[in-house]
Design a protein around this motif. Structure first.
Motif, mmCIF file in Angstrom:
data_model
loop_
_atom_site.group_PDB
_atom_site.id
_atom_site.type_symbol
_atom_site.label_atom_id
_atom_site.label_comp_id
_atom_site.label_asym_id
_atom_site.label_seq_id
_atom_site.Cartn_x
_atom_site.Cartn_y
_atom_site.Cartn_z
ATOM 1 N N MET A 358 0.826 -1.210 0.000
ATOM 2 C CA MET A 358 0.000 0.000 0.000
ATOM 3 C C MET A 358 0.858 1.257 0.000
ATOM 4 S SD MET A 358 -3.424 -0.596 2.319
ATOM 5 C CE MET A 358 -2.702 -1.478 3.689
ATOM 6 N N LYS A 359 1.965 1.223 0.764
ATOM 7 C CA LYS A 359 2.870 2.384 0.785
ATOM 8 C C LYS A 359 3.403 2.663 -0.617
ATOM 9 C CE LYS A 359 4.482 1.946 5.570
ATOM 10 N NZ LYS A 359 5.628 1.595 6.440
ATOM 11 N N ARG A 360 3.835 1.578 -1.298
ATOM 12 C CA ARG A 360 4.350 1.743 -2.675
ATOM 13 C C ARG A 360 3.238 2.215 -3.606
ATOM 14 N NH1 ARG A 360 7.546 -2.760 -1.160
ATOM 15 N NH2 ARG A 360 5.930 -4.216 -1.831
ATOM 16 N N GLY A 361 2.025 1.661 -3.411
ATOM 17 C CA GLY A 361 0.892 2.065 -4.242
ATOM 18 C C GLY A 361 0.592 3.547 -4.086
ATOM 19 N N LEU A 362 0.698 4.043 -2.873
ATOM 20 C CA LEU A 362 0.450 5.458 -2.614
ATOM 21 C C LEU A 362 1.512 6.314 -3.289
ATOM 22 C CD1 LEU A 362 -1.750 6.978 -1.049
ATOM 23 C CD2 LEU A 362 -0.230 6.983 0.945
ATOM 24 N N GLU A 363 2.764 5.838 -3.216
ATOM 25 C CA GLU A 363 3.870 6.583 -3.830
ATOM 26 C C GLU A 363 3.782 6.570 -5.349
ATOM 27 O OE1 GLU A 363 7.256 4.611 -2.282
ATOM 28 O OE2 GLU A 363 7.040 5.414 -0.234
ATOM 29 N N HIS A 364 3.312 5.441 -5.925
ATOM 30 C CA HIS A 364 3.320 5.276 -7.386
ATOM 31 C C HIS A 364 1.999 5.680 -8.032
ATOM 32 C CE1 HIS A 364 6.639 2.020 -6.698
ATOM 33 N NE2 HIS A 364 7.111 3.257 -6.614
ATOM 34 N N GLY A 365 1.068 6.180 -7.256
ATOM 35 C CA GLY A 365 -0.193 6.644 -7.846
ATOM 36 C C GLY A 365 -1.159 5.532 -8.198
ATOM 37 N N ASP A 366 -1.074 4.379 -7.508
ATOM 38 C CA ASP A 366 -1.972 3.258 -7.795
ATOM 39 C C ASP A 366 -3.358 3.450 -7.170
ATOM 40 O OD1 ASP A 366 0.057 2.025 -9.185
ATOM 41 O OD2 ASP A 366 0.753 0.854 -7.462
ATOM 42 N N PHE A 367 -3.464 4.387 -6.227
ATOM 43 C CA PHE A 367 -4.772 4.670 -5.617
ATOM 44 C C PHE A 367 -5.511 5.715 -6.458
ATOM 45 C CE2 PHE A 367 -2.666 2.816 -1.951
ATOM 46 C CZ PHE A 367 -3.685 2.080 -1.365
ATOM 47 N N LYS A 368 -6.811 5.514 -6.590
ATOM 48 C CA LYS A 368 -7.650 6.448 -7.347
ATOM 49 C C LYS A 368 -8.908 6.739 -6.535
ATOM 50 C CE LYS A 368 -4.950 6.078 -10.991
ATOM 51 N NZ LYS A 368 -4.053 7.201 -11.367
ATOM 52 N N LEU A 369 -9.521 7.864 -6.820
ATOM 53 C CA LEU A 369 -10.828 8.158 -6.251
ATOM 54 C C LEU A 369 -11.900 7.912 -7.290
ATOM 55 C CD1 LEU A 369 -10.485 11.405 -4.058
ATOM 56 C CD2 LEU A 369 -10.658 9.022 -3.338
ATOM 57 N N SER A 590 -26.240 4.635 -10.061
ATOM 58 C CA SER A 590 -24.917 4.687 -10.684
ATOM 59 C C SER A 590 -23.920 3.947 -9.816
ATOM 60 C CB SER A 590 -24.464 6.143 -10.869
ATOM 61 O OG SER A 590 -23.110 6.185 -11.297
ATOM 62 N N GLU A 591 -23.050 3.198 -10.465
ATOM 63 C CA GLU A 591 -21.947 2.585 -9.724
ATOM 64 C C GLU A 591 -20.870 3.657 -9.505
ATOM 65 O OE1 GLU A 591 -19.779 -0.324 -11.977
ATOM 66 O OE2 GLU A 591 -20.314 0.659 -13.866
ATOM 67 N N PRO A 592 -19.899 3.427 -8.611
ATOM 68 C CA PRO A 592 -18.784 4.365 -8.453
ATOM 69 C C PRO A 592 -17.995 4.463 -9.766
ATOM 70 C CG PRO A 592 -18.895 2.867 -6.581
ATOM 71 C CD PRO A 592 -19.835 2.323 -7.619
ATOM 72 N N LEU A 593 -17.685 5.677 -10.184
ATOM 73 C CA LEU A 593 -17.032 5.900 -11.471
ATOM 74 C C LEU A 593 -15.711 6.646 -11.298
ATOM 75 C CD1 LEU A 593 -20.171 7.205 -13.409
ATOM 76 C CD2 LEU A 593 -19.170 4.900 -13.564
ATOM 77 N N PRO A 594 -14.727 6.373 -12.191
ATOM 78 C CA PRO A 594 -13.525 7.213 -12.202
ATOM 79 C C PRO A 594 -13.931 8.665 -12.457
ATOM 80 C CG PRO A 594 -13.221 5.254 -13.561
ATOM 81 C CD PRO A 594 -14.677 5.297 -13.195
ATOM 82 N N PHE A 595 -13.066 9.576 -12.089
ATOM 83 C CA PHE A 595 -13.432 10.995 -12.127
ATOM 84 C C PHE A 595 -13.870 11.440 -13.523
ATOM 85 C CE2 PHE A 595 -12.205 15.557 -12.411
ATOM 86 C CZ PHE A 595 -13.141 16.045 -11.496
ATOM 87 N N ASP A 596 -13.146 11.030 -14.562
ATOM 88 C CA ASP A 596 -13.491 11.457 -15.923
ATOM 89 C C ASP A 596 -14.882 10.964 -16.326
ATOM 90 O OD1 ASP A 596 -11.093 12.744 -16.113
ATOM 91 O OD2 ASP A 596 -10.073 11.102 -17.185
ATOM 92 N N GLU A 597 -15.193 9.711 -15.959
ATOM 93 C CA GLU A 597 -16.513 9.169 -16.287
ATOM 94 C C GLU A 597 -17.601 9.846 -15.454
ATOM 95 O OE1 GLU A 597 -16.776 4.900 -16.373
ATOM 96 O OE2 GLU A 597 -14.682 4.698 -17.045
ATOM 97 N N PHE A 598 -17.255 10.220 -14.226
ATOM 98 C CA PHE A 598 -18.217 10.929 -13.372
ATOM 99 C C PHE A 598 -18.558 12.291 -13.983
ATOM 100 C CE2 PHE A 598 -18.943 13.890 -9.754
ATOM 101 C CZ PHE A 598 -20.165 13.377 -9.345
ATOM 102 N N ILE A 599 -17.551 12.949 -14.584
ATOM 103 C CA ILE A 599 -17.808 14.239 -15.253
ATOM 104 C C ILE A 599 -18.788 14.039 -16.407
ATOM 105 C CG2 ILE A 599 -16.755 16.034 -16.692
ATOM 106 C CD1 ILE A 599 -14.294 15.894 -14.918
ATOM 107 N N GLN A 600 -18.574 12.944 -17.156
ATOM 108 C CA GLN A 600 -19.499 12.656 -18.261
ATOM 109 C C GLN A 600 -20.921 12.438 -17.739
ATOM 110 O OE1 GLN A 600 -17.995 9.414 -20.643
ATOM 111 N NE2 GLN A 600 -15.924 10.303 -20.740
ATOM 112 N N LEU A 601 -21.025 11.748 -16.592
ATOM 113 C CA LEU A 601 -22.334 11.518 -15.989
ATOM 114 C C LEU A 601 -23.002 12.851 -15.620
ATOM 115 C CD1 LEU A 601 -24.380 9.400 -14.857
ATOM 116 C CD2 LEU A 601 -23.194 9.621 -12.673
ATOM 117 N N LEU A 602 -22.210 13.767 -15.115
ATOM 118 C CA LEU A 602 -22.744 15.088 -14.762
ATOM 119 C C LEU A 602 -23.247 15.830 -16.000
ATOM 120 C CD1 LEU A 602 -20.181 16.452 -12.106
ATOM 121 C CD2 LEU A 602 -22.580 15.912 -11.724
ATOM 122 N N ASN A 603 -22.534 15.659 -17.096
ATOM 123 C CA ASN A 603 -22.902 16.361 -18.320
ATOM 124 C C ASN A 603 -24.110 15.728 -18.993
ATOM 125 O OD1 ASN A 603 -20.843 18.208 -18.043
ATOM 126 N ND2 ASN A 603 -19.356 16.932 -19.141
#
Length: 603
Positions: A358-369, A590-603
């Protein structure tokens, strides 16, 4: 000639009487008895010089001649103690003032003769005849010897007291070195010593022993909320209860904090039954409510144990194994306790490796919202909840149910929580550049217990908002009900302060806690989220519908918005609408979406 022999005999007997005892009072008592007998006295009395505390002492030069009555033979005169006899008291006072031999003829034709015991006190004889001058003179060298013996007795008494005092100090130091200061149980160091001896005995006697590790559940919230005084009283009460189980074969100690430890020796081949019985006794002791200052507290414990010499003959290993087993019992919510198994250590190693991942994932950007949209009953998007997702380089998309509890157990949750806060604020900044639906209000992030307990948590939130130049009202915090009530007073102050800065808070998983109704009216939160466990198949479960209806009514009474999470079917949605809940979140919408897809949902 007869008078001379009498004087010599008198001096000899008195001198012999003086050397009989080392104790001052005992020595003077023997001396007075011989005087009483040989001189045919009607009474004899001793007064000694004393210090301010009333203890006999040698009179130093130029000091005030403070004296006190020590003893008389006989003790009383006509039923009254001699020290209350005014004639005797006045005579002793005159003698002390004169500091030389004096005499006095009483009204009853008795005589009082007073002698000075050099540097130590006063000697008074009462006679029915006049004491001859030769006898009085003969007493002078005896009184000098008596003074020397008094000094010897005082020195001896002082040495005895010093030795006794030193012995008491040594015993106290030895006790403190072996016992816990709060509970009086054996401390960690002495338990290690006792365990070492128990292991050696187990090897020589071919018996089995066990080390039992006991940890109180949910003690910290009580200690934090009610204060250390209440916490200490609970620990002391528990210590006394556990001590009742001690015996020749069971030693009880406090390992530290709210952790206790037992060393059990000389178990036979039915050791598992004996251990199970002992664990049941421990649970029975904890089942009794802890009544502290008129308040009652219900507590339970988690228990782990390891066997010696079967599982190890090393003190550190045995304690570590019992501790590991205790944490397994805590995770499993087992009241029967857990025996250590090697697989538990392997599990911990895997957890530690997982934390490193998890520490490496946090450093390498493997976590997403990912963002799960929230809707009103008109179908408008009113906000979203930010949900953490982790793309493991080997395992693929990991479930939050796996890695969040592991992160919670370590301080890594602080770093992850800070990243979530900052990333959500960055994403809100991007959303602010778009034309958002008028109904869209907030992005909510989840907050962990360790984050909330940070002394500068609010400052961190406000800094992230300011750094990303976003309106504070766009960010909301979701706090679980159990998290809030663990430290209710601080939670109330924090939420009120955040609200004053335009940051709303939601109570997540509502209804699953143990004291919801008690504290809800005091928590200044804006949104109440009905837990998904009450939403699932709500149209088919009268109990879930009743609980949801109660939560909805309660929230409306407190002027809070009600949002149901985990809505997955039209039937669940319709049932919630009928009950009066008009905000929702779930896969039905709606299921949880990556940020870009969430923007599309808003539009």
């Amino acid at each position: 000639m007869n008078k001379a022999l009498f004087i010599i005999s008198l001096q000899h007997e008195l001198a012999m009487a003086i050397g009989n005892k080392l104790d001052l009072k005992a020595m003077l008592k023997v001396f007075l008895k011989v005087c009483f007998s040989r001189l045919n006295l009607t009474s004899a009395h001793i007064y000694v010089h004393c210090d301010h505390s009333g203890m006999p002492r040698k009179l130093a030069a130029l000091e005030s001649k403070n004296y006190q009555h020590l003893l008389s033979i006989p003790k009383n005169k006509i039923g009254q103690p001699w020290q209350q006899n005014s004639v005797l008291s006045n005579f002793a006072e005159q003698l002390n003032h004169a500091q030389q031999n004096i005499s006095f003829r009483c009204k009853n034709d008795h005589f009082l003769f007073g002698f000075i015991i050099p540097d130590h006190g006063l000697l008074v004889f009462e006679t029915h005849y006049a004491l001859a001058d030769e006898v009085q003179k003969a007493l002078l060298p005896i009184l000098q010897k008596l003074a020397t013996s008094c000094y010897t007795s005082l020195v001896h008494d002082s040495l005895v007291k010093e030795v006794h005092s030193r012995q008491l100090i040594e015993e106290k130091v030895a006790y403190q070195a072996q016992h816990d200061g709060l509970t009086g149980l054996f401390n960690r160091q002495h338990i290690n010593h006792l365990l070492t001896n128990a292991i050696e005995d187990a090897h020589s006697s071919k018996h089995i022993g066990t080390i039992i590790f006991i940890d109180l559940n949910r003690f910290k919230p009580i200690n934090d909320a009610m204060g250390h005084t209440v916490g200490d009283k609970i620990l002391l009460t528990l210590a006394n209860r556990l001590h009742s189980l001690s015996s020749d074969h069971i030693d009880v100690g406090r390992f530290g904090g709210d952790e206790f430890i037992m060393v059990v020796k000389n178990l036979n081949f039915g050791y598992q039954d004996a251990i199970s019985q002992l664990i049941s006794q421990i649970n029975e002791l904890l089942a009794i409510p802890f009544v502290i200052d008129a308040n009652s507290y219900k507590l339970s414990c988690s228990i782990g144990y390891a066997l010696f010499p079967l599982q190890s003959s090393t003190v550190n290993n045995l304690i570590k194994f019992a501790d590991i087993a205790m944490y397994e019992a805590k995770r499993a919510k087992s009241k029967q306790g857990k025996q250590y198994q090697p697989a538990m250590s392997e599990k911990i190693k895997r957890r530690l490796a997982y934390v490193d991942d998890m520490k490496r994932g946090l450093e390498h950007g493997d976590f997403k919202l990912y963002y799960q949209a929230q809707y009103n009953h008109y179908g408008d998007i009113i906000g979203a909840e930010a949900l953490l997702r982790w793309q493991h380089p080997v395992h693929g998309m990991e479930s939050p149910g796996v890695y969040i509890p592991i992160a919670e157990e370590s301080d890594l949750i602080l770093a992850i929580g800070q990243w979530v806060l900052e990333q959500a604020c960055r994403d809100i900044n991007k959303l602010e550049q778009l034309t958002l639906p008028e109904s869209f209000k907030k992005i909510a992030i989840n907050v962990s217990a360790k984050q909330l307990n940070q002394h500068d948590f609010q400052e961190r939130v406000l800094h992230a908002i300011k750094q990303n130049n976003i309106p504070a009202e766009r960010l909301a915090l979701e706090l679980t009900e159990n998290l809030l009530v663990e430290n209710i007073e601080d939670s109330i102050k924090l939420i009120a302060s955040l609200k004053a800065n335009a940051i709303d808070c939601s109570i997540d998983d509502f209804g699953t806690g143990y004291s919801s109704l008690t504290y809800l009216k005091r928590i200044p939160a804006s949104v109440l989220k009905i837990d998904r466990s009450f939403v699932a198949n709500i149209e088919q479960c009268n109990e879930s519908a009743a609980i949801a209806s109660m939560i909805i009514s309660l929230g409306k009474t407190l002027k809070m918005n009600i949002l149901a999470e985990g809505v997955e079917t039209a039937e669940e949605l319709n049932c919630l609408k009928v009950l009066g809940c008009y905000q929702y979140q779930g896969y039905y919408f709606s299921e949880p979406l990556p940020f870009d897809e969430f923007i599309q949902l808003l539009n």
